[in-house]
Design an enzyme around this catalytic site. Sequence first.
Site, mmCIF file in Angstrom:
data_model
loop_
_atom_site.group_PDB
_atom_site.id
_atom_site.type_symbol
_atom_site.label_atom_id
_atom_site.label_comp_id
_atom_site.label_asym_id
_atom_site.label_seq_id
_atom_site.Cartn_x
_atom_site.Cartn_y
_atom_site.Cartn_z
ATOM 1 N N ASP A 44 -29.354 10.620 -1.056
ATOM 2 C CA ASP A 44 -28.915 11.033 0.366
ATOM 3 C C ASP A 44 -27.547 10.352 0.910
ATOM 4 O O ASP A 44 -27.691 9.057 0.941
ATOM 5 C CB ASP A 44 -30.013 11.354 1.258
ATOM 6 C CG ASP A 44 -29.775 12.358 2.081
ATOM 7 O OD1 ASP A 44 -30.800 13.358 1.815
ATOM 8 O OD2 ASP A 44 -28.913 12.486 2.829
ATOM 9 N N LYS B 152 -24.828 16.358 -18.260
ATOM 10 C CA LYS B 152 -24.053 16.241 -19.612
ATOM 11 C C LYS B 152 -24.293 14.855 -20.276
ATOM 12 O O LYS B 152 -24.879 14.982 -21.372
ATOM 13 C CB LYS B 152 -22.784 16.783 -19.493
ATOM 14 C CG LYS B 152 -21.854 16.797 -20.831
ATOM 15 C CD LYS B 152 -20.740 17.388 -20.124
ATOM 16 C CE LYS B 152 -19.782 17.356 -21.626
ATOM 17 N NZ LYS B 152 -18.252 16.919 -21.256
ATOM 18 N N TYR C 114 -19.551 27.181 3.208
ATOM 19 C CA TYR C 114 -20.921 27.191 2.785
ATOM 20 C C TYR C 114 -21.061 28.091 1.535
ATOM 21 O O TYR C 114 -21.334 27.924 0.502
ATOM 22 C CB TYR C 114 -21.900 27.505 3.635
ATOM 23 C CG TYR C 114 -23.362 27.147 3.512
ATOM 24 C CD1 TYR C 114 -23.847 26.035 3.107
ATOM 25 C CD2 TYR C 114 -24.105 28.231 3.474
ATOM 26 C CE1 TYR C 114 -25.046 26.030 2.729
ATOM 27 C CE2 TYR C 114 -25.394 28.143 2.994
ATOM 28 C CZ TYR C 114 -25.892 26.873 2.616
ATOM 29 O OH TYR C 114 -27.299 26.552 2.398
ATOM 30 N N THR D 210 -35.854 29.383 4.841
ATOM 31 C CA THR D 210 -37.226 28.531 4.793
ATOM 32 C C THR D 210 -37.396 27.605 6.005
ATOM 33 O O THR D 210 -36.251 27.462 6.559
ATOM 34 C CB THR D 210 -37.096 27.734 3.382
ATOM 35 O OG1 THR D 210 -36.968 28.754 2.346
ATOM 36 C CG2 THR D 210 -38.513 26.977 3.247
ATOM 37 N N HIS E 285 -34.763 19.884 10.978
ATOM 38 C CA HIS E 285 -33.870 19.053 12.163
ATOM 39 C C HIS E 285 -34.222 19.820 13.357
ATOM 40 O O HIS E 285 -33.642 21.188 13.531
ATOM 41 C CB HIS E 285 -32.420 18.860 11.456
ATOM 42 C CG HIS E 285 -31.649 18.053 12.358
ATOM 43 N ND1 HIS E 285 -31.472 18.085 13.716
ATOM 44 C CD2 HIS E 285 -30.987 16.866 11.810
ATOM 45 C CE1 HIS E 285 -30.769 17.034 14.197
ATOM 46 N NE2 HIS E 285 -30.493 16.199 13.124
HETATM 47 P P1 NAD Z 1 -30.916 19.635 5.115
HETATM 48 O O1 NAD Z 1 -29.662 19.589 5.816
HETATM 49 O O2 NAD Z 1 -32.340 19.266 5.948
HETATM 50 O O3 NAD Z 1 -30.669 18.908 3.854
HETATM 51 C C1 NAD Z 1 -29.670 18.329 2.932
HETATM 52 C C2 NAD Z 1 -29.733 17.068 2.856
HETATM 53 O O4 NAD Z 1 -28.370 16.768 1.832
HETATM 54 C C3 NAD Z 1 -29.570 16.066 3.726
HETATM 55 O O5 NAD Z 1 -30.416 15.087 3.635
HETATM 56 C C4 NAD Z 1 -28.295 15.695 3.868
HETATM 57 O O6 NAD Z 1 -27.934 14.321 4.451
HETATM 58 C C5 NAD Z 1 -27.646 15.458 2.370
HETATM 59 N N1 NAD Z 1 -26.338 15.558 2.270
HETATM 60 C C6 NAD Z 1 -25.433 16.474 2.703
HETATM 61 N N2 NAD Z 1 -24.131 16.316 2.175
HETATM 62 C C7 NAD Z 1 -24.246 15.216 1.400
HETATM 63 C C8 NAD Z 1 -23.466 14.502 0.492
HETATM 64 N N3 NAD Z 1 -22.134 14.832 0.366
HETATM 65 N N4 NAD Z 1 -24.152 13.492 -0.333
HETATM 66 C C9 NAD Z 1 -25.445 13.251 -0.445
HETATM 67 N N5 NAD Z 1 -26.114 14.082 0.247
HETATM 68 C C10 NAD Z 1 -25.780 14.878 1.040
HETATM 69 O O7 NAD Z 1 -31.006 21.128 4.566
HETATM 70 P P2 NAD Z 1 -32.155 21.724 3.770
HETATM 71 O O8 NAD Z 1 -32.597 23.076 4.539
HETATM 72 O O9 NAD Z 1 -33.302 20.752 3.276
HETATM 73 O O10 NAD Z 1 -31.521 22.260 2.490
HETATM 74 C C11 NAD Z 1 -31.353 21.621 1.037
HETATM 75 C C12 NAD Z 1 -30.626 22.756 0.215
HETATM 76 O O11 NAD Z 1 -31.164 23.884 0.018
HETATM 77 C C13 NAD Z 1 -29.209 22.855 0.546
HETATM 78 O O12 NAD Z 1 -28.561 22.735 -0.606
HETATM 79 C C14 NAD Z 1 -29.059 24.213 1.166
HETATM 80 O O13 NAD Z 1 -28.004 24.776 1.016
HETATM 81 C C15 NAD Z 1 -30.251 24.828 0.367
HETATM 82 N N6 NAD Z 1 -30.851 25.965 1.104
HETATM 83 C C16 NAD Z 1 -31.742 25.876 2.046
HETATM 84 C C17 NAD Z 1 -32.108 26.884 2.669
HETATM 85 C C18 NAD Z 1 -33.169 26.913 3.974
HETATM 86 O O14 NAD Z 1 -33.635 27.901 4.459
HETATM 87 N N7 NAD Z 1 -33.754 25.535 4.339
HETATM 88 C C19 NAD Z 1 -31.697 28.140 2.549
HETATM 89 C C20 NAD Z 1 -31.082 28.246 1.285
HETATM 90 C C21 NAD Z 1 -30.566 27.462 0.782
#
Ligand code: NAD
Length: 317
Positions: free
Chosen positions: A36, A108, A148, A178, A184
Site C-alpha cells: 500500500d 506473468k 476512475y 460496499t 474512511h
Molecule cells: P480504499 O481507498 O479504502 O482502499 C484503496 C487502497 O489502495 C488504499 O489503502 C490506498 O492507500 C491504496 N492505494 C491507492 N493508490 C495506490 C497506489 N498507487 N499504490 C499502492 N496503493 C494504493 O478503497 P476500498 O473501498 O477499499 O476499495 C478497494 C478496491 O475496490 C479499489 O480498487 C476500488 O476501486 C474497488 N471497489 C470498491 C468499492 C466499494 O464500494 N468499496 C466498489 C467498487 C470497487
Amino acid sequence: MKTYRKRILVTGGAGFLGSHLCKRLLEDGHEVLCVDNFFTGAKENILDLLGNPYFELLRHDVTFPLYVEVDEIYNLACPASPIHYQHDPVQTTKTSVHGAINLLGLAKRTGAKIFQASTSEVYGNPQMHPQPESYWGHVNPIGLRSCYDEGKRCAETLFFDYHRQHGLPIKVARIFNTYGPHMHPNDGRVVSNFIMQALQNQPLTLYGSGEQTRSFCYVDDLIEGFVRLMDSSEDFLGPVNLGNPGEFSIRELAEKVIELTGSRSSLVHKPLPSDDPTQRRPDIRLAREKLGWEPVIPLEEGLKRTIPYFETLLRSR
Ligand code: NAD
Ligand code: UDP
C-alpha cells in the site's frame, strides 16, 4: 479444505476492503503480503495484523514495478471514493492502468493467479437495470468520474488481453457499493457520511433529490465473494458482479441511519455531483450460478455492525 499455505499479495491491503481481505486470508491459514502507498489506507486498519508472523507490510506505489514471489495476487490498489479519486485524477488513471500492467507482469513472471477489483462504475450511468455483466455500459469518457471509470475499464481490457495473449489465470470482480468498518470517515461516500453526520446530530446531506438508488453490500459478504471467485474453476474468469441486489433510494438510507443511530439529525439537500448515476443494482445471477454466492447480511443488520465502528472513531478524537 486448505491443503497448503499460499503466499498471497494484496495491493491496497491497508484500505477498507483490503484490510478485511488480509484478515480473512490470514484466518484461512495463508501468508499475506500487504502492499500500500497509504494514499487512502491507514495503518490503523491493519494494526491487529502487524504482530502476525505470516503478515508482511510493504509501502509501495503500484504504478512502479514490484518484484516479489507470490502464488496469488488480489489487485485492490486504487482510491475508491469520488472525493479521493478526483483529488489527483491523473494518478488515479495511472494507478488503475500502470498498476494493472505492473501486477499482470508480476503474475506473468511468477505464474500467479490474479484478481482484479473492478467496479460497477464500468456501467457508468446505466441505461439497463439491473445491470448484468453482458451490459457494456454508458460511460462519459471526459467527465469528472472518467479517471476512475475509464481507468477501471482499461484495467479490465488489460486483464483479458494478458489472458488471451499470455494465458494468464485471471479473475475479474465488478464490485457494487460496499460498506462496513474501516471505511474512511471523510471519504465522502454516502454510508460513512450519513453515519458520521447522524452520530454528531448534524444534517444528513442528500445530493440532488435523494431519489437516486444504490445497492449496499456488507463487507463480510463481499470478501466471501472475493475468495470464492479466486478459488473458482479455472475456466471461469468473470467479469462477475459482486454486490447486494437490495436496492434503496439515498433518502431511504438516510432515514434508516437516523432511526438506527437514534439521531436528532434533519435532512438537507445539496447539489447532485456531475455524472452521478441515477440507479444502480447488480444482477447477481452469474455469481449465484458460478460461485454459489449471494449476500446474507441485510442492510439494517450491516448498518448495526458498522455504526459502532464510527462511534469508537468519534470517541477517540
Ligand atoms: P480504499 O481507498 O479504502 O482502499 C484503496 C487502497 O489502495 C488504499 O489503502 C490506498 O492507500 C491504496 N492505494 C491507492 N493508490 C495506490 C497506489 N498507487 N499504490 C499502492 N496503493 C494504493 O478503497 P476500498 O473501498 O477499499 O476499495 C478497494 C478496491 O475496490 C479499489 O480498487 C476500488 O476501486 C474497488 N471497489 C470498491 C468499492 C466499494 O464500494 N468499496 C466498489 C467498487 C470497487
Ligand atoms: N450521496 C449523498 N450524500 C452524501 C454522499 C453521497 O446523497 O453525503 C449520494 C451520491 O450523490 C450518490 C450516492 O449517494 O448518488 C452514493 O454515493 P457514493 O459516493 O457513496 O458512491 P457512488 O456514487 O460511487 O456509487
